[in-house]
Design a protein around this motif. Structure first.
Motif, PDB file in Angstrom:
ATOM      1  N   TRP A   1       0.861  -1.186   0.000  1.00 34.90           N
ATOM      2  CA  TRP A   1       0.000   0.000   0.000  1.00 34.90           C
ATOM      3  C   TRP A   1       0.892   1.228   0.000  1.00 34.90           C
ATOM      4  CZ3 TRP A   1      -5.492   0.618   2.040  1.00 34.90           C
ATOM      5  CH2 TRP A   1      -6.274  -0.503   1.693  1.00 34.90           C
ATOM      6  N   ALA A   2       0.491   2.241  -0.795  1.00 40.88           N
ATOM      7  CA  ALA A   2       1.322   3.421  -0.960  1.00 40.88           C
ATOM      8  C   ALA A   2       0.492   4.694  -0.879  1.00 40.88           C
ATOM      9  CB  ALA A   2       2.043   3.368  -2.307  1.00 40.88           C
ATOM     10  N   ALA A   3       1.160   5.781  -0.485  1.00 38.21           N
ATOM     11  CA  ALA A   3       0.609   7.125  -0.619  1.00 38.21           C
ATOM     12  C   ALA A   3       1.127   7.696  -1.932  1.00 38.21           C
ATOM     13  CB  ALA A   3       1.052   7.998   0.546  1.00 38.21           C
TER      14      ALA A   3
ATOM     15  N   LEU B   1       5.639 -10.235   7.788  1.00 33.38           N
ATOM     16  CA  LEU B   1       4.514 -10.742   8.572  1.00 33.38           C
ATOM     17  C   LEU B   1       3.815  -9.628   9.344  1.00 33.38           C
ATOM     18  CD1 LEU B   1       6.091 -14.074   9.884  1.00 33.38           C
ATOM     19  CD2 LEU B   1       4.561 -13.743   7.935  1.00 33.38           C
ATOM     20  N   TYR B   2       4.595  -8.697   9.884  1.00 28.94           N
ATOM     21  CA  TYR B   2       4.025  -7.565  10.617  1.00 28.94           C
ATOM     22  C   TYR B   2       4.834  -6.305  10.311  1.00 28.94           C
ATOM     23  CZ  TYR B   2       1.632 -11.068  13.476  1.00 28.94           C
ATOM     24  OH  TYR B   2       0.852 -12.117  13.904  1.00 28.94           O
ATOM     25  N   CYS B   3       4.156  -5.168  10.374  1.00 30.34           N
ATOM     26  CA  CYS B   3       4.856  -3.887  10.251  1.00 30.34           C
ATOM     27  C   CYS B   3       4.185  -2.873  11.160  1.00 30.34           C
ATOM     28  CB  CYS B   3       4.840  -3.386   8.810  1.00 30.34           C
ATOM     29  SG  CYS B   3       5.836  -1.883   8.571  1.00 30.34           S
ATOM     30  N   GLY B   4       4.960  -2.265  12.042  1.00 26.07           N
ATOM     31  CA  GLY B   4       4.436  -1.239  12.931  1.00 26.07           C
ATOM     32  C   GLY B   4       4.180   0.058  12.189  1.00 26.07           C
ATOM     33  N   ILE B   5       3.271   0.862  12.728  1.00 31.12           N
ATOM     34  CA  ILE B   5       3.005   2.194  12.194  1.00 31.12           C
ATOM     35  C   ILE B   5       3.655   3.207  13.127  1.00 31.12           C
ATOM     36  CG2 ILE B   5       1.257   3.921  11.658  1.00 31.12           C
ATOM     37  CD1 ILE B   5      -0.666   1.721  10.939  1.00 31.12           C
TER      38      ILE B   5
ATOM     39  N   PRO C   1       5.215   3.249   3.013  1.00 28.41           N
ATOM     40  CA  PRO C   1       5.827   3.516   4.314  1.00 28.41           C
ATOM     41  C   PRO C   1       6.188   2.213   5.041  1.00 28.41           C
ATOM     42  CG  PRO C   1       3.622   4.495   4.091  1.00 28.41           C
ATOM     43  CD  PRO C   1       3.765   3.472   3.019  1.00 28.41           C
ATOM     44  N   GLY C   2       6.672   2.402   6.258  1.00 25.19           N
ATOM     45  CA  GLY C   2       6.920   1.260   7.138  1.00 25.19           C
ATOM     46  C   GLY C   2       8.385   0.984   7.372  1.00 25.19           C
ATOM     47  N   HIS C   3       8.846   1.182   8.636  1.00 27.48           N
ATOM     48  CA  HIS C   3      10.230   0.853   8.977  1.00 27.48           C
ATOM     49  C   HIS C   3      10.313   0.114  10.320  1.00 27.48           C
ATOM     50  CE1 HIS C   3      10.538   5.289  10.550  1.00 27.48           C
ATOM     51  NE2 HIS C   3       9.948   4.508  11.447  1.00 27.48           N
ATOM     52  N   GLU C   4       9.248  -0.581  10.647  1.00 24.16           N
ATOM     53  CA  GLU C   4       9.256  -1.498  11.799  1.00 24.16           C
ATOM     54  C   GLU C   4       8.783  -2.854  11.254  1.00 24.16           C
ATOM     55  OE1 GLU C   4       8.144   1.942  15.123  1.00 24.16           O
ATOM     56  OE2 GLU C   4       6.631   0.467  14.574  1.00 24.16           O
TER      57      GLU C   4
ATOM     58  N   THR D   1      16.965   3.861  -7.634  1.00 26.43           N
ATOM     59  CA  THR D   1      15.526   3.642  -7.475  1.00 26.43           C
ATOM     60  C   THR D   1      15.065   4.051  -6.080  1.00 26.43           C
ATOM     61  OG1 THR D   1      15.890   1.341  -6.815  1.00 26.43           O
ATOM     62  CG2 THR D   1      15.503   1.767  -9.161  1.00 26.43           C
ATOM     63  N   ILE D   2      13.769   4.233  -5.946  1.00 28.17           N
ATOM     64  CA  ILE D   2      13.179   4.640  -4.670  1.00 28.17           C
ATOM     65  C   ILE D   2      13.148   3.455  -3.707  1.00 28.17           C
ATOM     66  CG2 ILE D   2      11.071   5.496  -3.558  1.00 28.17           C
ATOM     67  CD1 ILE D   2      10.386   6.882  -6.191  1.00 28.17           C
ATOM     68  N   THR D   3      13.457   3.706  -2.441  1.00 24.04           N
ATOM     69  CA  THR D   3      13.306   2.653  -1.439  1.00 24.04           C
ATOM     70  C   THR D   3      11.852   2.592  -0.987  1.00 24.04           C
ATOM     71  OG1 THR D   3      13.909   4.157   0.372  1.00 24.04           O
ATOM     72  CG2 THR D   3      15.680   2.866  -0.614  1.00 24.04           C
ATOM     73  N   TYR D   4      11.368   1.374  -0.817  1.00 25.03           N
ATOM     74  CA  TYR D   4       9.988   1.145  -0.389  1.00 25.03           C
ATOM     75  C   TYR D   4      10.000   0.366   0.923  1.00 25.03           C
ATOM     76  CZ  TYR D   4       8.568   2.428  -5.165  1.00 25.03           C
ATOM     77  OH  TYR D   4       8.353   3.090  -6.346  1.00 25.03           O
ATOM     78  N   GLY D   5       9.070   0.720   1.816  1.00 20.34           N
ATOM     79  CA  GLY D   5       9.056   0.159   3.153  1.00 20.34           C
ATOM     80  C   GLY D   5       8.205  -1.077   3.332  1.00 20.34           C
ATOM     81  N   GLY D   6       7.769  -1.279   4.574  1.00 24.01           N
ATOM     82  CA  GLY D   6       7.232  -2.556   4.992  1.00 24.01           C
ATOM     83  C   GLY D   6       5.743  -2.760   4.885  1.00 24.01           C
ATOM     84  N   TYR D   7       4.994  -1.766   4.385  1.00 22.96           N
ATOM     85  CA  TYR D   7       3.579  -2.017   4.126  1.00 22.96           C
ATOM     86  C   TYR D   7       3.494  -2.808   2.824  1.00 22.96           C
ATOM     87  CZ  TYR D   7       2.570   1.959   7.360  1.00 22.96           C
ATOM     88  OH  TYR D   7       2.494   2.828   8.435  1.00 22.96           O
TER      89      TYR D   7
END
Length: 362
Positions: free
Chosen positions: A16-18, A45-49, A70-73, A132-138
């Motif tokens: 999921w992205a903004a 498996l999980y990602c914190g907000i 987003p997502g870095h947990e 390239t753009i880095t993408y997080g954990g969502y």
């Protein structure tokens, strides 16, 4: 559904992205690189907000790039490792926190302080070394150089452990650096949110006397009974604040909203330190005279390096420290962001990526 430019990388990914400053998140197809010799790929498996996610998706710091996942947990299970990887193997439980790259040659990197490297790369919203753009954990899976992989102890639950990869190291690092990780220190914790509640747990595990400082009297029982703080101060109560003047060795300020810091500085003993770990979007007023009287310090601190982050998660497992969380499904994320903006969470949202992301894919 939004799609990333075709041909960036060969491995398909979904998350999921903004896509603009509204911050609204929606399903997003993109791609990640192939597994290099030193890379670890894992199923998320999980990602914190984190509150940083909320700031970033709305471009409140003025540095956002879209589309943004987003997502870095981020925590999950290893599915593939490169030929030179030594730290983990397929099937291991691992995590990625706030960064995925650095130069590895500057003084900071040599000293295991990759977080201070001028070329540090954020887990999302950065430009990676390949442009390239880095993408997080969502997202359904994650890849990172093994240097940025944290191995999770067997007794650390993935869901409640995920927020420690940002919130945990953000409070653990200054407690260690500023000499507060020893018995007998009196530490104030400002704000009882995602960072603050974890800070109380770490400070108590280090043997400190802990005072929670909050604008909300309703959080007193929670701070004292549930989290084990020793004292509770209502920052809007002049009598309570006056009674505590000059009693604290240091204060960890976790609040991300604009707030006055002069009352906090007055609580410090001579040579005391006010350490800012929250990141308000507007500057705070700094009353210099209050620092001169008592040789007090206002400092800032963020995450730690990778060595310290692994140390933190191992310490947390040993002392049964984990975040208090509300687990949500992927399709609830926009509502969760609205609630987070109103501080309506106790104390950290964690997305159940493994069980709910796939159902949102068109």
């Amino acid at each position: 559904m939004t799609k990333s430019p075709e041909g960036e990388h060969p491995v398909k990914a979904f998350g999921w992205a903004a896509t603009d400053t509204s911050g609204h998140l929606s399903p997003f197809n993109f791609s990640r690189r192939e597994t290099g010799d030193e890379d670890v790929r894992f199923k998320v498996l999980y990602c914190g907000i984190c509150h940083s996610d909320l700031h970033s998706i709305k471009n409140e710091w003025g540095i956002s790039t879209y589309p943004m996942v987003p997502g870095h947990e981020i925590v999950g299970e290893v599915t593939e490792v490169g030929s030179k990887v030594e730290k983990v193997k397929v099937g291991d439980k691992v995590g990625v926190g706030c960064m995925v790259g650095a130069c590895h040659s500057c003084d900071n990197c040599v000293d295991n302080l990759e977080n201070h490297c001028p070329k540090m790369l954020l887990t999302y919203n950065s430009i990676y070394t390949d442009g390239t753009i880095t993408y997080g954990g969502y997202s359904d899976h994650m890849i990172a150089n093994e240097r940025y992989i944290i191995k999770f102890p067997d007794n650390m639950p993935l869901d409640a452990g995920a927020p420690l990869l940002c919130a945990g190291i953000t409070v653990y690092s200054p407690l260690k650096y500023f000499g507060l990780a020893e018995p007998g220190k009196h530490v104030g914790i400002v704000g009882l949110g995602g960072l603050g509640h974890v800070a109380v747990k770490f400070a108590k595990a280090f043997g400190a006397k802990v005072t929670v400082i909050s604008t909300s009297p309703s959080k007193k029982n929670e701070a004292l009974e549930h989290l084990g703080a020793d004292l509770f101060l209502v920052s809007r109560d002049p009598d309570q604040m006056q009674a505590a003047v000059g009693t604290m060795d240091a204060i960890i300020d976790t609040v991300s909203a604009v707030h006055p810091i002069l009352p906090l500085i007055s609580l410090l003993k001579s040579h005391g330190k006010l350490v800012m770990v929250g990141a308000p979007e507007k500057p705070l007023e700094l009353p210099v005279f209050s620092l001169i009287m008592g040789r007090k310090t206002v400092a800032g601190s963020g995450i730690g390096g990778m060595k310290e982050t692994q140390e933190m998660i191992d310490f947390a497992a040993k002392h049964n420290i984990k975040a208090d969380i509300e687990v949500i499904s992927m399709d609830y994320v926009n509502t969760a962001m609205e609630r987070l903006a109103k501080a309506d969470v106790r104390y950290r949202f964690v997305i159940d990526i493994g069980n709910t992301l796939a159902a949102t894919k068109p």
